[in-house]
Design an enzyme around this catalytic site. Structure first.
Site, PDB file in Angstrom:
ATOM      1  N   SER A   1       0.836  -1.200   0.000  1.00  0.00           N
ATOM      2  CA  SER A   1       0.000   0.000   0.000  1.00  0.00           C
ATOM      3  C   SER A   1       0.866   1.244   0.000  1.00  0.00           C
ATOM      4  O   SER A   1       2.033   1.209   0.398  1.00  0.00           O
ATOM      5  CB  SER A   1      -0.905   0.022   1.237  1.00  0.00           C
ATOM      6  OG  SER A   1      -0.191   0.469   2.380  1.00  0.00           O
ATOM      7  N   ASP A   2       0.296   2.363  -0.439  1.00  0.00           N
ATOM      8  CA  ASP A   2       0.958   3.634  -0.196  1.00  0.00           C
ATOM      9  C   ASP A   2       0.794   3.969   1.287  1.00  0.00           C
ATOM     10  O   ASP A   2       0.063   3.302   2.023  1.00  0.00           O
ATOM     11  CB  ASP A   2       0.381   4.729  -1.092  1.00  0.00           C
ATOM     12  CG  ASP A   2       1.400   5.826  -1.384  1.00  0.00           C
ATOM     13  OD1 ASP A   2       2.338   5.999  -0.580  1.00  0.00           O
ATOM     14  OD2 ASP A   2       1.267   6.514  -2.410  1.00  0.00           O
ATOM     15  N   TRP A   3       1.459   5.016   1.724  1.00  0.00           N
ATOM     16  CA  TRP A   3       1.545   5.367   3.143  1.00  0.00           C
ATOM     17  C   TRP A   3       0.150   5.455   3.773  1.00  0.00           C
ATOM     18  O   TRP A   3      -0.612   6.366   3.495  1.00  0.00           O
ATOM     19  CB  TRP A   3       2.288   6.690   3.286  1.00  0.00           C
ATOM     20  CG  TRP A   3       2.535   7.146   4.688  1.00  0.00           C
ATOM     21  CD1 TRP A   3       1.683   7.877   5.463  1.00  0.00           C
ATOM     22  CD2 TRP A   3       3.708   6.919   5.475  1.00  0.00           C
ATOM     23  NE1 TRP A   3       2.250   8.123   6.681  1.00  0.00           N
ATOM     24  CE2 TRP A   3       3.493   7.552   6.727  1.00  0.00           C
ATOM     25  CE3 TRP A   3       4.908   6.251   5.255  1.00  0.00           C
ATOM     26  CZ2 TRP A   3       4.447   7.537   7.737  1.00  0.00           C
ATOM     27  CZ3 TRP A   3       5.858   6.242   6.264  1.00  0.00           C
ATOM     28  CH2 TRP A   3       5.627   6.871   7.489  1.00  0.00           C
TER      29      TRP A   3
END
Length: 685
Positions: A242-244
């Protein structure tokens, strides 16, 4: 080291957890074998955590990720700038060097390349991509993946590239970062998916799921997008990270009521590793016990992570010892030369009314805060460097032995008391005025969208005032995006788009200004005449009334189109030839033309091939890039350039989004950009 079958449920889930923080809770979890990845730690920090992981009950090493967007210790031009080189070999080499430098500090996953297509320069992250075209974007994606994952060393961690941000993150409404992408299925498949498909085919080991809502379902919770399209259709078998905190942000998107529900949706969608939010660590075990997830599903995701670690050569190590990356940084002549070459090849000469190149000894005035600025030459995501390592514009001129007068004139966004007066004073004494204006590094990149993409007002006032006393102005534009330069194009005799070119900015610019190197960059993103034209791009649809004016208050055409870029020499295109005017399925058609350097300077020219399907079962763009080749021609030299058109070139998606090849008339355009070209046609029979 434990096998997957010997691991506890908590240990398996730990392989799906990545943190960018390292507090007491993370220290305890790491020692117990319940964290599989970290990001944003380097050198001794990485060495320490890897060795703690080896001593944990699982004995499984860590994935260490980092944002190595356009360099680590050696900073190259921002990716948008480097795409303007149209040199895939050069792009690949910059990524290979960046990966090696990162590996020397223990990094084994690079959160790049960003392969998002974008048609909106208001969006700050256009700086990180390759512009507006899916064909070029796909070629750049392949080159960057090859470079990052070259892994041609034995004594350092191997590197996994991570193609991001999957998917359509480059289409936020209003150009606002993180905003939703409300796009058609056709746009998704024809514009935004192809670079990810190219990255997968190039062997990218990981893909990052994006922040954005895609047509009502945020991608990090979008099972159709990840499991259905990415894995099912594109055939991606690697790790999805996932992104942050984008999994936990499903709560903010209002499709999850709390972190527990967000963890379930993200995991079910196909996100293997949760970055930093901790929702997998907190809730996956409970979700398994409640029967909402199965052990088999956890095993499948953990197996993918372990398989990646095996590919990276992490298993079998007794201790991790991290080398210092500076050994291969700016002290390395090869790295410095590569950075210089990349900066030179990325610059785009937008306009030149016989003012460039400058002659040695020209009486020069230099004006603008950015001329004596180090950090803003580097651009966003400037790796792990100190600002003093970059070469300023003033230093580049000094390194050539040129003398000049200098004044800042103004700040970036505000006037300086007496600044304009001092600038006018030195401008009046000069033969040529070099004005270095534009954006700081912090004005582009993540969460750096701009509604007004002109040069900031204080600098525009400075420019206009200086031109009142000396019209011989060379405007050097520093920016991380295309800017609206309508007044400047109409009034300034020479404009050079510097972008944010990295460590060797000043040296590269000086070589361009004085003709030591001939500019050859070409725009990969259209420059609008006004913000009201956005989104603007060359491969548009024709509409039912193509001859009607699009705007009543401005010109329809962009200020500078896709592929625009001038040279100090003149290239002529002639003798367009098609090997046949009737092409049968399964055959190839050759398109060729002769390109001649008619000027006095040696130079490079990127030749572009565009194709138009004149009549089809679904509407097609007025033209699409289908090939390019960069030629080097000495003054007076000619070369014949040739492209092949195949079934793949002419195939498109029908109304049911299935690949189809339809008979009919096609037009081909071979030339220097999307508006200046030779034209031919043929029939597919």
């Amino acid at each position: 080291m434990k096998r997957l079958s010997d691991m506890t449920l908590e240990e398996k889930i730990g392989q799906l957890v990545m943190y960018g923080k390292y507090g007491e809770a993370q220290q305890k979890a790491l020692a117990e074998g319940r964290i599989g990845s970290f990001l944003n730690n380097r050198g001794e920090e990485t060495q320490s955590r890897q060795n703690i992981a080896l001593d944990s009950p699982t004995g499984i090493p860590l994935i260490i990720g980092d944002d190595v967007i356009h360099g680590f210790r050696t900073i190259f031009p921002i990716p948008l700038a480097l795409s303007c080189s149209f040199d895939m070999g050069l792009i690949e080499e910059t990524c290979a060097l960046s990966a090696r430098e990162a590996a020397m500090e223990g990094i084994n996953m690079i959160f790049a390349p960003m392969v998002d297509i974008s048609r909106d320069p208001r969006w700050g992250r256009v700086a990180e991509g390759a512009g507006e075209d899916p064909y070029l974007g796909s070629e750049v994606a392949r080159a960057r993946v090859r470079g990052y994952q070259r892994n041609d060393w034995e004594d350092l961690p191997k590197i996994a590239a991570c193609a991001k941000h999957y998917v359509a993150y480059g289409a936020p409404q209003g150009g606002r970062d993180y905003d939703g992408a409300d796009i058609s299925e056709r746009s998704l498949r024809e514009i935004y998916l192809p670079p990810f498909d190219a990255a997968v085919k190039a062997g990218v080991m990981s893909v990052m799921s994006s922040f954005n809502d895609l047509n009502g379902i945020p991608v990090s919770g979008n099972e159709r997008a990840i499991r259905g399209i990415l894995r099912g259709e594109l055939g991606f078998e690697g790790v999805v990270v996932s992104d942050w905190e984008s999994v936990e942000e499903l709560v903010n998107h209002s499709i999850a009521s709390d972190g527990r529900e967000a963890a379930r949706l993200g995991f079910k969608a196909g996100v293997d590793i949760d970055m930093n939010s901790g929702v997998y660590e907190r809730y996956l075990k409970e979700l398994v016990r409640e029967g909402k997830l199965t052990i088999e599903e956890i095993d499948e995701a953990a197996w993918r992570v372990l398989k990646l670690k095996e590919r990276l050569g992490l298993f079998g190590k007794k201790r991790f010892v991290i080398e210092e990356a500076r050994r291969l940084s700016l002290e390395n002549p090869a790295a410095k030369e590569l950075a210089l070459k990349a900066a030179r090849e990325s610059m785009v000469l937008l306009k030149n009314r016989d003012l460039l190149p400058l002659r040695k000894g020209t009486k020069l005035a230099v004006i603008g805060q950015l001329a004596d600025d180090r950090p803003d030459m580097l651009g966003c995501w400037a790796g792990q460097v100190e600002a003093q390592e970059s070469v300023t514009v003033l230093e580049g001129l000094e390194n050539l032995g040129e003398e000049f007068l200098y004044e800042r004139g103004s700040e970036i966004n505000s006037d300086i008391e007496g600044g304009i007066g001092k600038a006018r004073e030195i401008a009046a004494k000069a033969q040529v005025v070099l004005m270095v204006l534009g954006e700081t590094s912090s004005m582009s990149g993540e969460n750096r969208s701009r509604a007004d993409i002109t040069i900031p007002a204080a600098q525009r006032r400075l420019l206009r005032s200086v031109m009142e006393v000396n019209e011989n102005v060379v405007l050097v534009v520093v920016s991380g995006r295309p800017l609206v330069l309508s007044w400047e194009e109409a009034n300034v005799p020479a404009i050079l788009q510097l972008w944010q070119p990295g460590h060797q900015a000043g040296n590269a610019l000086a070589e361009i200004l004085y003709g030591i190197h001939n500019p050859s960059g070409k725009l990969t993103m259209t420059f609008p005449t006004a913000v009201g034209q956005i989104p603007i791009y060359y491969n548009r649809k024709n509409t039912g009334r193509p001859l009607f004016k699009k705007y009543i208050d401005i010109q329809d055409e962009p200020l500078f189109p896709f592929g625009w870029g001038l040279s100090y020499t003149d290239f002529d295109y002639e003798d367009l030839a098609l090997s046949t005017d009737s092409l049968k399925g399964g055959e190839e058609l050759r398109v060729s033309a002769r390109v001649t350097n008619r000027g006095d300077y040696d130079g490079s020219e990127t030749v572009m091939l565009f194709v138009r399907d004149v009549t089809a079962s679904v509407t097609r763009p007025v033209m699409e890039l289908k090939g390019f080749e960069k030629l080097f021609l000495k003054a007076g030299q000619s070369k014949t350039v040739q492209f092949e058109i195949t079934e793949e070139t002419l195939t498109f998606l029908d109304e049911n989004f299935r690949p189809v090849l339809e008979k009919g008339r096609f037009e081909v355009f071979l030339g220097r950009n999307s508006v200046e070209h030779l034209k031919g046609c043929f029939e597919l029979i």
